[in-house]
Motif scaffolding. Structure first.
Motif, PDB file in Angstrom:
ATOM      1  N   ALA A   1       3.449  -1.628   4.162  1.00 38.85           N
ATOM      2  CA  ALA A   1       2.909  -0.274   4.280  1.00 38.85           C
ATOM      3  C   ALA A   1       4.005   0.747   4.019  1.00 38.85           C
ATOM      4  O   ALA A   1       5.153   0.562   4.408  1.00 38.85           O
ATOM      5  CB  ALA A   1       2.316  -0.060   5.673  1.00 38.85           C
ATOM      6  N   THR A   2       3.617   1.838   3.383  1.00 40.03           N
ATOM      7  CA  THR A   2       4.539   2.943   3.110  1.00 40.03           C
ATOM      8  C   THR A   2       4.413   3.998   4.201  1.00 40.03           C
ATOM      9  O   THR A   2       3.306   4.359   4.591  1.00 40.03           O
ATOM     10  CB  THR A   2       4.211   3.573   1.748  1.00 40.03           C
ATOM     11  OG1 THR A   2       4.346   2.580   0.725  1.00 40.03           O
ATOM     12  CG2 THR A   2       5.122   4.746   1.445  1.00 40.03           C
ATOM     13  N   SER A   3       5.552   4.487   4.672  1.00 37.50           N
ATOM     14  CA  SER A   3       5.558   5.611   5.616  1.00 37.50           C
ATOM     15  C   SER A   3       6.779   6.480   5.351  1.00 37.50           C
ATOM     16  O   SER A   3       7.830   5.982   4.945  1.00 37.50           O
ATOM     17  CB  SER A   3       5.576   5.127   7.068  1.00 37.50           C
ATOM     18  OG  SER A   3       4.306   4.653   7.469  1.00 37.50           O
TER      19      SER A   3
ATOM     20  N   ASP B   1      -4.637   5.580   5.640  1.00 36.70           N
ATOM     21  CA  ASP B   1      -3.384   5.224   6.304  1.00 36.70           C
ATOM     22  C   ASP B   1      -3.130   3.737   6.101  1.00 36.70           C
ATOM     23  O   ASP B   1      -3.922   2.899   6.540  1.00 36.70           O
ATOM     24  CB  ASP B   1      -3.487   5.537   7.800  1.00 36.70           C
ATOM     25  CG  ASP B   1      -2.162   5.365   8.526  1.00 36.70           C
ATOM     26  OD1 ASP B   1      -1.461   4.368   8.259  1.00 36.70           O
ATOM     27  OD2 ASP B   1      -1.838   6.209   9.370  1.00 36.70           O
ATOM     28  N   PRO B   2      -2.024   3.372   5.435  1.00 33.53           N
ATOM     29  CA  PRO B   2      -1.816   1.957   5.092  1.00 33.53           C
ATOM     30  C   PRO B   2      -1.660   1.047   6.307  1.00 33.53           C
ATOM     31  O   PRO B   2      -2.050  -0.121   6.251  1.00 33.53           O
ATOM     32  CB  PRO B   2      -0.543   1.979   4.241  1.00 33.53           C
ATOM     33  CG  PRO B   2       0.112   3.276   4.518  1.00 33.53           C
ATOM     34  CD  PRO B   2      -0.976   4.241   4.864  1.00 33.53           C
ATOM     35  N   ILE B   3      -1.115   1.547   7.396  1.00 37.10           N
ATOM     36  CA  ILE B   3      -0.974   0.717   8.597  1.00 37.10           C
ATOM     37  C   ILE B   3      -2.341   0.298   9.121  1.00 37.10           C
ATOM     38  O   ILE B   3      -2.551  -0.850   9.528  1.00 37.10           O
ATOM     39  CB  ILE B   3      -0.202   1.475   9.691  1.00 37.10           C
ATOM     40  CG1 ILE B   3       1.283   1.555   9.344  1.00 37.10           C
ATOM     41  CG2 ILE B   3      -0.386   0.812  11.039  1.00 37.10           C
ATOM     42  CD1 ILE B   3       2.066   0.308   9.648  1.00 37.10           C
TER      43      ILE B   3
ATOM     44  N   LEU C   1      -3.848  -2.388   6.620  1.00 35.27           N
ATOM     45  CA  LEU C   1      -3.171  -3.677   6.682  1.00 35.27           C
ATOM     46  C   LEU C   1      -3.370  -4.365   8.022  1.00 35.27           C
ATOM     47  O   LEU C   1      -3.395  -5.601   8.096  1.00 35.27           O
ATOM     48  CB  LEU C   1      -1.684  -3.502   6.376  1.00 35.27           C
ATOM     49  CG  LEU C   1      -1.374  -3.052   4.946  1.00 35.27           C
ATOM     50  CD1 LEU C   1       0.120  -2.816   4.766  1.00 35.27           C
ATOM     51  CD2 LEU C   1      -1.874  -4.062   3.922  1.00 35.27           C
TER      52      LEU C   1
ATOM     53  N   ASP D   1       1.288   5.511   0.177  1.00 36.96           N
ATOM     54  CA  ASP D   1       0.772   6.507   1.105  1.00 36.96           C
ATOM     55  C   ASP D   1       0.853   7.870   0.439  1.00 36.96           C
ATOM     56  O   ASP D   1       1.690   8.107  -0.438  1.00 36.96           O
ATOM     57  CB  ASP D   1       1.594   6.508   2.406  1.00 36.96           C
ATOM     58  CG  ASP D   1       0.888   7.225   3.543  1.00 36.96           C
ATOM     59  OD1 ASP D   1      -0.337   7.463   3.434  1.00 36.96           O
ATOM     60  OD2 ASP D   1       1.547   7.557   4.546  1.00 36.96           O
TER      61      ASP D   1
ATOM     62  N   LEU E   1       0.834  -1.194   0.000  1.00 36.07           N
ATOM     63  CA  LEU E   1       0.000   0.000   0.000  1.00 36.07           C
ATOM     64  C   LEU E   1       0.871   1.247   0.000  1.00 36.07           C
ATOM     65  O   LEU E   1       1.771   1.392   0.828  1.00 36.07           O
ATOM     66  CB  LEU E   1      -0.926   0.030   1.222  1.00 36.07           C
ATOM     67  CG  LEU E   1      -1.989  -1.070   1.315  1.00 36.07           C
ATOM     68  CD1 LEU E   1      -2.930  -0.782   2.487  1.00 36.07           C
ATOM     69  CD2 LEU E   1      -2.796  -1.191   0.028  1.00 36.07           C
TER      70      LEU E   1
END
Length: 446
Positions: free
Chosen positions: A102-104, A83-85, A88, A65, A63
């Protein structure tokens, strides 16, 4: 001496991860697809994608972000709105083997928060978490975090380097055998095996330790998505997998060799870094059908692809004339360019090597990634060719329209890759790290 192609003739270790971006990678997807325009806000949408990916024995779901609206400008779903977190974490309960990436941004997050969030996802998923490290290149994001301007490219990567050192130290702040849980003696944790990190650096001061123990796979799988000099250094030093933009096989071969050489220079096994370019498959039962699908998607997106191309290469839209070559000299002459070097350089190389007009680039360039417009056999052939040539360890699939495009890929392309002997038929190992063929990160390091 054997060539990469010969080395890979009997292997089925090709890695395939799929990305969910909005309702599809193509900017016209929301108008083309069957389903509500706002499906991307519903959990059921992501559950369908995740279950399809797991049915296809894909390695993971990735995902993106986004922290600003400027790239899609309210004309279509943002390609990473939720928010990908959070997403997921919910998907961890409806999947069993699928990696969850996840992207951050390290530019707009603190290392302690990132280490804690991804460790939590890793625990809740049973060792299936991945962290895609980005430094953020969209200028409008800065104003959402109290800054006038986006930090310069080199400064963003310097911060990312230090952030990853801190995050890794926090993940390692508990020994593997720190947990005791002896109810009879009342010893919950061996305190001597949980230590502060006492980091003081240019960008961060973090005492530690982390609030969570080590996870089943030791730590989340680290992805990195930069292709500049600073990005390549960060990837070679810290990443387990590199999500890259490569439009030609020759460029992909050069990039993978460079990353592997750099990794060896940091004392790492080159096989411990997996290189995964993005791939946009536009499928049809026939090539004519695939071309019709692509042209219809392009028509539905109006001039959005042109405006996005201009943004990604750093020139005004009116500098791009559809039936003339890309203004490479103008693009390269901009000393203030502060966005993604990987996207810009990949487009320039594609345009120069194949002498394409802007119109041809828009047709060929899948949002910056290599694009295959054709039958399932055409897509499988390119994947096998690049893999056996040593250009990639696998691909990050940028599906044009979701979820239907992913279902077509799983039903039509995956069996062909399995028949060709390059893709597996079942999951391997108990964690995401093991499934990717990476060594376990279980021992605490100093």
């Amino acid at each position: 001496m054997t060539t990469p192609r010969e080395d890979r003739t009997s292997r089925d270790s090709l890695i395939l991860i799929t990305t969910a971006m909005g309702v599809g990678m193509h900017l016209g997807a929301w108008r083309y697809r069957v389903g509500d325009a706002f499906d991307y806000l519903d959990l059921e949408f992501y559950e369908r994608i995740a279950k399809t990916a797991e049915r296809g024995v894909l390695h993971g779901l990735f995902l993106a972000d986004t922290l600003a609206l400027s790239e899609e400008n309210l004309e279509r779903p943002n390609l990473g709105a939720l928010d990908p977190i959070v997403v997921l974490s919910a998907l961890a309960s409806v999947t069993d083997r699928l990696g969850l990436v996840a992207t951050s941004s390290t530019t707009f997050n603190e290392p302690f928060n990132l280490a804690r969030r991804f460790s939590a996802l890793d625990h809740l998923s049973g060792g299936r978490a991945g962290f895609n490290v980005v430094t953020t290149f969209v200028p409008d994001v800065a104003a959402n975090f109290g800054a006038d301007d986006l930090p310069r490219h080199d400064n963003r990567y310097a911060r990312a380097e230090e952030a990853m050192d801190v995050i890794t130290a926090l993940w390692n702040s508990w020994d593997d055998d720190a947990l005791v849980g002896d109810k009879a003696t009342g010893v919950f944790v061996d305190r001597d095996k949980v230590r502060p990190i006492d980091h003081v650096g240019e960008h961060f001061s973090v005492r530690g330790p982390l609030t969570l123990p080590r996870t089943r796979q030791g730590r989340p799988v680290v992805f990195q998505a930069g292709a500049s000099e600073a990005g390549r250094r960060l990837a070679a030093r810290t990443a387990d997998a590199v999500f890259t933009v490569q439009n030609t096989r020759s460029a992909a071969i050069e990039f993978r060799a460079d990353i592997r050489n750099r990794a060896a220079g940091f004392g790492r096994d080159p096989d411990s870094v997996k290189v995964l370019p993005g791939l946009v498959p536009v499928l049809g039962a026939t090539r004519d059908e695939a071309r019709e699908r692509k042209l219809m998607l392009d028509d539905l997106s109006a001039d959005a692809e042109l405006r996005k191309l201009a943004l990604r290469v750093g020139v005004p839209v009116d500098a791009l004339e559809l039936d003339r070559p890309l203004p490479v000299d103008l693009i390269r002459a901009d000393p203030s360019f502060n966005a993604s070097h990987g996207f810009r350089d990949a487009v320039i190389r594609l345009a120069v090597e194949e002498d394409l007009t802007v119109r041809e680039i828009l047709y060929r360039n899948g949002g910056g990634h290599v694009q295959v417009i054709g039958t399932p056999d055409d897509v499988a052939e390119l994947i096998e060719d690049w893999y056996r040539a040593g250009a990639v360890d696998g691909f990050n699939l940028m599906i044009d329209v979701l979820p239907e495009g992913l279902e077509d890929f799983v039903d039509e392309v995956v069996p062909r890759l399995q028949d060709r002997g390059v893709f597996r038929t079942e999951y391997r190992g108990g964690t995401f790290r093991e499934d990717l063929g990476l060594a376990a990160a279980l021992q605490r390091t100093a």
